[in-house]
Design a protein around this motif. Sequence first.
Motif, PDB file in Angstrom:
ATOM      1  N   GLY A  47     124.269 -59.219  78.385  1.00  0.00           N
ATOM      2  CA  GLY A  47     124.024 -60.169  79.471  1.00  0.00           C
ATOM      3  C   GLY A  47     124.409 -59.631  80.834  1.00  0.00           C
ATOM      4  N   GLY A  48     125.468 -58.827  80.882  1.00  0.00           N
ATOM      5  CA  GLY A  48     125.998 -58.378  82.166  1.00  0.00           C
ATOM      6  C   GLY A  48     125.150 -57.350  82.876  1.00  0.00           C
ATOM      7  N   PHE A  49     124.437 -56.495  82.134  1.00  0.00           N
ATOM      8  CA  PHE A  49     123.703 -55.396  82.756  1.00  0.00           C
ATOM      9  C   PHE A  49     122.196 -55.643  82.857  1.00  0.00           C
ATOM     10  CE2 PHE A  49     127.626 -53.341  81.512  1.00  0.00           C
ATOM     11  CZ  PHE A  49     127.862 -52.457  82.563  1.00  0.00           C
ATOM     12  N   LEU A  50     121.740 -56.833  82.483  1.00  0.00           N
ATOM     13  CA  LEU A  50     120.298 -57.093  82.463  1.00  0.00           C
ATOM     14  C   LEU A  50     119.636 -56.921  83.823  1.00  0.00           C
ATOM     15  CD1 LEU A  50     119.847 -60.141  80.093  1.00  0.00           C
ATOM     16  CD2 LEU A  50     118.638 -57.998  79.937  1.00  0.00           C
ATOM     17  N   LEU A  51     120.172 -57.587  84.841  1.00  0.00           N
ATOM     18  CA  LEU A  51     119.548 -57.511  86.167  1.00  0.00           C
ATOM     19  C   LEU A  51     119.573 -56.086  86.705  1.00  0.00           C
ATOM     20  CD1 LEU A  51     120.681 -60.733  88.075  1.00  0.00           C
ATOM     21  CD2 LEU A  51     118.358 -60.041  87.542  1.00  0.00           C
ATOM     22  N   LEU A  52     120.693 -55.403  86.529  1.00  0.00           N
ATOM     23  CA  LEU A  52     120.804 -54.030  87.002  1.00  0.00           C
ATOM     24  C   LEU A  52     119.773 -53.138  86.328  1.00  0.00           C
ATOM     25  CD1 LEU A  52     122.166 -51.712  88.495  1.00  0.00           C
ATOM     26  CD2 LEU A  52     123.859 -51.614  86.655  1.00  0.00           C
ATOM     27  N   PHE A  53     119.658 -53.212  85.017  1.00  0.00           N
ATOM     28  CA  PHE A  53     118.725 -52.352  84.305  1.00  0.00           C
ATOM     29  C   PHE A  53     117.278 -52.730  84.596  1.00  0.00           C
ATOM     30  CE2 PHE A  53     121.845 -51.014  80.706  1.00  0.00           C
ATOM     31  CZ  PHE A  53     122.462 -50.155  81.600  1.00  0.00           C
ATOM     32  N   GLY A  54     117.009 -54.015  84.819  1.00  0.00           N
ATOM     33  CA  GLY A  54     115.660 -54.412  85.203  1.00  0.00           C
ATOM     34  C   GLY A  54     115.235 -53.756  86.505  1.00  0.00           C
ATOM     35  N   ARG A  55     116.158 -53.677  87.466  1.00  0.00           N
ATOM     36  CA  ARG A  55     115.846 -53.065  88.752  1.00  0.00           C
ATOM     37  C   ARG A  55     115.774 -51.548  88.649  1.00  0.00           C
ATOM     38  NH1 ARG A  55     112.685 -53.600  92.797  1.00  0.00           N
ATOM     39  NH2 ARG A  55     113.557 -53.206  94.862  1.00  0.00           N
ATOM     40  N   VAL A  56     116.670 -50.946  87.863  1.00  0.00           N
ATOM     41  CA  VAL A  56     116.616 -49.497  87.655  1.00  0.00           C
ATOM     42  C   VAL A  56     115.276 -49.105  87.032  1.00  0.00           C
ATOM     43  CG1 VAL A  56     117.601 -47.586  86.318  1.00  0.00           C
ATOM     44  CG2 VAL A  56     119.108 -49.163  87.530  1.00  0.00           C
ATOM     45  N   GLY A  57     114.792 -49.903  86.099  1.00  0.00           N
ATOM     46  CA  GLY A  57     113.482 -49.638  85.500  1.00  0.00           C
ATOM     47  C   GLY A  57     112.367 -49.731  86.525  1.00  0.00           C
ATOM     48  N   ASP A  58     112.447 -50.710  87.421  1.00  0.00           N
ATOM     49  CA  ASP A  58     111.458 -50.828  88.494  1.00  0.00           C
ATOM     50  C   ASP A  58     111.386 -49.549  89.328  1.00  0.00           C
ATOM     51  OD1 ASP A  58     110.765 -53.390  87.829  1.00  0.00           O
ATOM     52  OD2 ASP A  58     111.930 -54.354  89.400  1.00  0.00           O
ATOM     53  N   LEU A  59     112.560 -49.002  89.648  1.00  0.00           N
ATOM     54  CA  LEU A  59     112.640 -47.894  90.598  1.00  0.00           C
ATOM     55  C   LEU A  59     112.395 -46.538  89.959  1.00  0.00           C
ATOM     56  CD1 LEU A  59     115.752 -49.008  92.703  1.00  0.00           C
ATOM     57  CD2 LEU A  59     113.336 -49.365  93.206  1.00  0.00           C
ATOM     58  N   PRO A 105     102.571 -47.171  78.628  1.00  0.00           N
ATOM     59  CA  PRO A 105     102.298 -46.539  79.924  1.00  0.00           C
ATOM     60  C   PRO A 105     103.568 -46.499  80.762  1.00  0.00           C
ATOM     61  CG  PRO A 105     101.599 -48.829  79.970  1.00  0.00           C
ATOM     62  CD  PRO A 105     102.112 -48.562  78.570  1.00  0.00           C
ATOM     63  N   GLU A 106     103.698 -45.484  81.604  1.00  0.00           N
ATOM     64  CA  GLU A 106     104.813 -45.474  82.545  1.00  0.00           C
ATOM     65  C   GLU A 106     104.505 -46.478  83.651  1.00  0.00           C
ATOM     66  OE1 GLU A 106     107.745 -45.755  83.340  1.00  0.00           O
ATOM     67  OE2 GLU A 106     108.335 -43.719  82.828  1.00  0.00           O
ATOM     68  N   SER A 107     105.523 -47.134  84.142  1.00  0.00           N
ATOM     69  CA  SER A 107     105.334 -48.201  85.126  1.00  0.00           C
ATOM     70  C   SER A 107     106.565 -48.285  86.004  1.00  0.00           C
ATOM     71  CB  SER A 107     105.111 -49.532  84.385  1.00  0.00           C
ATOM     72  OG  SER A 107     105.147 -50.622  85.274  1.00  0.00           O
ATOM     73  N   ARG A 108     106.356 -48.251  87.334  1.00  0.00           N
ATOM     74  CA  ARG A 108     107.445 -48.433  88.284  1.00  0.00           C
ATOM     75  C   ARG A 108     106.847 -48.791  89.632  1.00  0.00           C
ATOM     76  NH1 ARG A 108     109.441 -42.165  88.423  1.00  0.00           N
ATOM     77  NH2 ARG A 108     107.709 -41.280  89.592  1.00  0.00           N
ATOM     78  N   THR A 109     107.683 -49.209  90.551  1.00  0.00           N
ATOM     79  CA  THR A 109     107.206 -49.579  91.881  1.00  0.00           C
ATOM     80  C   THR A 109     106.746 -48.331  92.628  1.00  0.00           C
ATOM     81  OG1 THR A 109     109.454 -49.402  92.710  1.00  0.00           O
ATOM     82  CG2 THR A 109     108.727 -51.566  92.060  1.00  0.00           C
ATOM     83  N   VAL A 126     103.789 -63.374  90.874  1.00  0.00           N
ATOM     84  CA  VAL A 126     104.690 -62.314  91.349  1.00  0.00           C
ATOM     85  C   VAL A 126     103.942 -60.989  91.286  1.00  0.00           C
ATOM     86  CG1 VAL A 126     106.865 -61.107  90.943  1.00  0.00           C
ATOM     87  CG2 VAL A 126     106.704 -63.575  90.534  1.00  0.00           C
ATOM     88  N   PRO A 127     103.895 -60.209  92.368  1.00  0.00           N
ATOM     89  CA  PRO A 127     103.164 -58.943  92.349  1.00  0.00           C
ATOM     90  C   PRO A 127     103.757 -57.962  91.346  1.00  0.00           C
ATOM     91  CG  PRO A 127     104.447 -59.159  94.374  1.00  0.00           C
ATOM     92  CD  PRO A 127     104.493 -60.485  93.696  1.00  0.00           C
ATOM     93  N   ASP A 128     102.937 -57.007  90.887  1.00  0.00           N
ATOM     94  CA  ASP A 128     103.366 -56.066  89.852  1.00  0.00           C
ATOM     95  C   ASP A 128     104.613 -55.291  90.240  1.00  0.00           C
ATOM     96  OD1 ASP A 128     101.402 -56.814  88.141  1.00  0.00           O
ATOM     97  OD2 ASP A 128     100.167 -55.018  88.369  1.00  0.00           O
ATOM     98  N   GLU A 129     104.725 -54.916  91.522  1.00  0.00           N
ATOM     99  CA  GLU A 129     105.872 -54.097  91.919  1.00  0.00           C
ATOM    100  C   GLU A 129     107.181 -54.870  91.883  1.00  0.00           C
ATOM    101  OE1 GLU A 129     103.932 -55.664  95.755  1.00  0.00           O
ATOM    102  OE2 GLU A 129     103.292 -54.804  93.825  1.00  0.00           O
ATOM    103  N   LYS A 130     107.121 -56.206  91.744  1.00  0.00           N
ATOM    104  CA  LYS A 130     108.336 -57.003  91.649  1.00  0.00           C
ATOM    105  C   LYS A 130     108.468 -57.698  90.299  1.00  0.00           C
ATOM    106  CE  LYS A 130     109.002 -57.789  96.591  1.00  0.00           C
ATOM    107  NZ  LYS A 130     109.234 -58.774  97.663  1.00  0.00           N
ATOM    108  N   GLN A 131     107.616 -57.282  89.339  1.00  0.00           N
ATOM    109  CA  GLN A 131     107.690 -57.895  88.010  1.00  0.00           C
ATOM    110  C   GLN A 131     109.028 -57.617  87.341  1.00  0.00           C
ATOM    111  OE1 GLN A 131     106.018 -59.976  86.034  1.00  0.00           O
ATOM    112  NE2 GLN A 131     104.520 -60.425  87.604  1.00  0.00           N
ATOM    113  N   GLY A 132     109.621 -56.435  87.627  1.00  0.00           N
ATOM    114  CA  GLY A 132     110.927 -56.127  87.047  1.00  0.00           C
ATOM    115  C   GLY A 132     111.985 -57.106  87.497  1.00  0.00           C
TER     116      GLY A 132
END
Length: 467
Positions: free
Chosen positions: A76-88, A204-208, A401-407
Amino acid sequence: MPTLTSSGAPARNPAPAPPALTGRTRLVLFVLCAAQFMVALDFSVLNVALPVLGADLGLDRAALQWAVTAFALPSGGFLLLFGRVGDLYGRKRLFLAGLSLFGAASLLATFAWDPASFLTARALQGLGAAAIVPTGMSLLTTTFPEGPLRDRALGISGTLLSLGFTVGMVLGGVMTDTLGWRSTMGLLALFSAIVLPLAPRLLPESRTPERPRLDVPGAVTVTLGLLSLIYALSTAAERGFGGADVLVTLVAGVLLLGLFVRVESRAAAPLVSLPMLRRPTVAFGNLGGLVTFSMMSTVVFVLTLYLQDTLGLSAFATGLVFGVQGVMSVIAGTLAPKLIGRIGARRVLVGSLAGQGLLTAALLGLGRESGAVLATVAVSLASMCHLGAIIAYGLTATSGVPDEKQGLATGLVTTTQQVGLTVGIPLLGVLATTGGDLYGGVRTVLVLDAAILLGAAALVGLGLRRR
């Protein structure tokens, strides 16, 4: 130019066929859903094995809750962080890393030799799950475009998520009795070994497209805040809210999350976009998700106590009750996307929350000496509503929500899911166990559970209507 019939009237063009899943997208969906199912299975497969596990490893009754808490804290604690790291830096890359870590940690848990090695493995499983869940959801929502295909994909994912939790309760008891508690962890390692070789070729690879700097202050405050809050609530489930460590971490969690909001309002590249949280669909969609997860996990917990301790049912018979619930969840998973296509995700979300609340209230008819049939019917129908709410809140909170902010959006969705699964039992379930009368405590929890669901249904309905 329209086509004419033999009578000279314009011909009606047939309605376009709904988009279908191709062979490759089916395999992608299989990989993503299998990973989500595996994480959901981990939430419950170990529960019925805890007494046997504790005796084998030397964990006393007070320490047994850490077998669950050690997983819940990092997941639970690292979900938001890892979601954003995946985006980037790449969602596929982080998904594969999380899957590898989860599989290795499950193997370590299977062969754990003492409490320290087992709890370390559980924490590493939670860390792997924190990477798998938000990146898996982001890969799903970016692979399947908004519309019927995404509705169908999220319907399948939501069904397997709910089914994984239920199957884990039934399967955990059977495997522990026949093969021992270590087999439950070995099953998770086997799941990872099946999914991991398929994922690199299919996903597929996916990131902002842009590469902003990671919001470190936001990452630190939200991660520590969630860790503190989950620790406090998980510990309170075992020892109540009177302990100094519970009160300190509870206050610290609230303050850190408040500081997180302040940091995000000033950050150039925030971890969570506050304007996104001001979207009614995101805010009220996630509120609905938080309530449906937390209240259903609470009902399952108190019904398990009621069926075994009040009615005297065996663990196997109790598992069958929740097995029926799992079957109804599968049925709901096929019906909910069709209903959403007809009346919209927001109406389904509100109606599902209200239905879950009313069916929870129906459980107040449970007696001291009988009630197994009512419990089976009511919790199974409530589970159908719960599954409808899961699918509808995911669609509502990520729509537009646009694709680049789906994470970011799916990170919020999955954080809501994990926090919901974690907080319900400490907040309400503890009321059933702290008093002397278990039956009276269960009834108190059911009244509060139903009231919260019905109140949330009204609030979500009003909030989304203002959109």
